[in-house]
Scaffold this active site. Structure first.
Site, short mmCIF file in Angstrom:
data_model
loop_
_atom_site.label_atom_id
_atom_site.label_comp_id
_atom_site.label_asym_id
_atom_site.label_seq_id
_atom_site.Cartn_x
_atom_site.Cartn_y
_atom_site.Cartn_z
N GLU A 159 -63.41 -26.84 39.85
CA GLU A 159 -62.69 -25.56 40.00
C GLU A 159 -63.41 -24.67 41.03
O GLU A 159 -62.77 -24.06 41.90
CB GLU A 159 -62.63 -24.82 38.64
CG GLU A 159 -61.78 -25.54 37.59
CD GLU A 159 -60.28 -25.28 37.69
OE1 GLU A 159 -59.87 -24.23 38.24
OE2 GLU A 159 -59.50 -26.14 37.22
N HIS A 197 -60.02 -33.75 37.23
CA HIS A 197 -60.85 -32.88 38.07
C HIS A 197 -61.88 -33.68 38.89
O HIS A 197 -62.31 -33.22 39.94
CB HIS A 197 -61.61 -31.87 37.20
CG HIS A 197 -60.80 -30.68 36.80
ND1 HIS A 197 -59.81 -30.74 35.84
CD2 HIS A 197 -60.83 -29.39 37.23
CE1 HIS A 197 -59.27 -29.53 35.69
NE2 HIS A 197 -59.88 -28.69 36.52
N1 DGL Z 1 -58.30 -32.27 34.09
C1 DGL Z 1 -58.36 -32.50 32.73
C2 DGL Z 1 -58.55 -33.98 32.36
O1 DGL Z 1 -58.11 -34.84 33.10
C3 DGL Z 1 -59.08 -31.56 31.78
C4 DGL Z 1 -60.16 -30.66 32.25
C5 DGL Z 1 -60.45 -29.57 31.22
O2 DGL Z 1 -59.62 -28.67 31.12
O3 DGL Z 1 -61.45 -29.66 30.51
O4 DGL Z 1 -59.07 -34.32 31.34
#
Ligand code: DGL
Length: 271
Positions: A159, A197
């Site tokens: 982020e 992410h």
């Molecule tokens: N992007 C998410 C995943 O693939 C979750 C990240 C989060 O909000 O902790 O698990």
């Protein structure tokens, strides 16, 4: 049946994540389907998901997807989040009358790729404890040592990167150390990026790795799946501008605008 349903060319593809992670799934999908109208939805009010309980995710995600589908009438929804998919995919599918594509850890490709037969699954704390991951491991990685580690800090790093902030290299190093430090970690040659992410910080992970590691994730496979499920459908004649929708608009969301534009998301609005 889905492939022959008549849909309006303007009907979007809906991508859903807690934050910016789903952009790693959106990018290969946009490359495969350049004129697809896109709505990218981030649950900024519920972020992060990885530190939440199963009950919280199960209560939140299907309801939110229901609101998004009612508002944007997408032709297909992609849960571009491993945490939400491994906990709530079947509930979302049961609640919606459009095709729903989930994002689950790329354990099968990792098992095919690993020469040492030791690979890691790097996800959120919530994802790495899911029975869904136990099942994928038993089905595809039964002859492998499969190490798991959850990192909430790496989610925050992704982020921060997309907000254009300076990054602490210790975060990627510590996340990898969580796998490499486990019994068998010395032989690990492949890491599943089991949080959407994490492909966004793959360069930082590669730079922090003490030796070359292969990183795998499911973005290209999901793009192929979306193309398959929408084959025969019509798209606009030219590439439309994409829309990013947030459950809360605040300053940290505003700071994402330049990065979102790089992914074709030039409009921002609140849900
Ligand atoms: N992007 C998410 C995943 O693939 C979750 C990240 C989060 O909000 O902790 O698990």
């Amino acid at each position: 049946m889905c492939a022959i349903m008549k849909v309006a060319p303007s009907a979007p593809l809906l991508f859903f994540d807690s934050g910016v992670g789903g952009l790693s799934i959106l990018a290969p999908a946009r490359a495969a389907l350049p004129n697809a109208p896109i709505v990218y939805a981030a649950d900024s009010a519920g972020f992060p998901y990885g530190t939440k309980s199963e009950a919280e995710i199960a209560a939140r995600v299907p309801a939110l997807l229901g609101r998004l589908v009612e508002r944007f009438r997408p032709r297909l929804a992609v849960i571009a989040c491993n945490t939400a998919s491994t906990i709530a995919l079947s509930a979302v599918r049961a609640a919606l009358d459009i095709p729903v594509v989930g994002t689950v850890p790329a354990i099968k490709p990792a098992a095919l790729l690993s020469k040492s037969r030791v690979f890691g699954v790097l996800g959120t704390d919530a994802t790495v404890r899911q029975p869904y991951v136990d099942r994928l491991t038993a089905e595809f990685g039964a002859d492998c040592t499969v190490l798991r580690h959850g990192s909430a800090a790496l989610v925050q790093l992704a982020e921060a990167k997309l907000r254009g902030e300076p990054l602490d290299p210790a975060i990627a190093r510590d996340a990898l150390a969580g796998l490499l430090g486990q019994p068998g970690g010395d032989h690990m040659d492949t890491v599943v990026l089991a949080c959407t992410h994490f492909p966004l910080v793959e360069a930082e992970l590669a730079a922090a790795a003490p030796r070359p590691l292969a990183f795998v994730h499911g973005g290209d496979g999901i793009a192929r799946r979306i193309a398959y499920l929408t084959q025969g459908q019509e798209w606009p004649a030219s590439r439309p501008s994409g829309k990013a929708v947030f459950t809360r608009l605040d300053n940290s969301v505003a700071a994402l605008a330049p990065a979102l534009a790089d992914f074709g998301l030039t409009q921002m609005e609140a849900l």
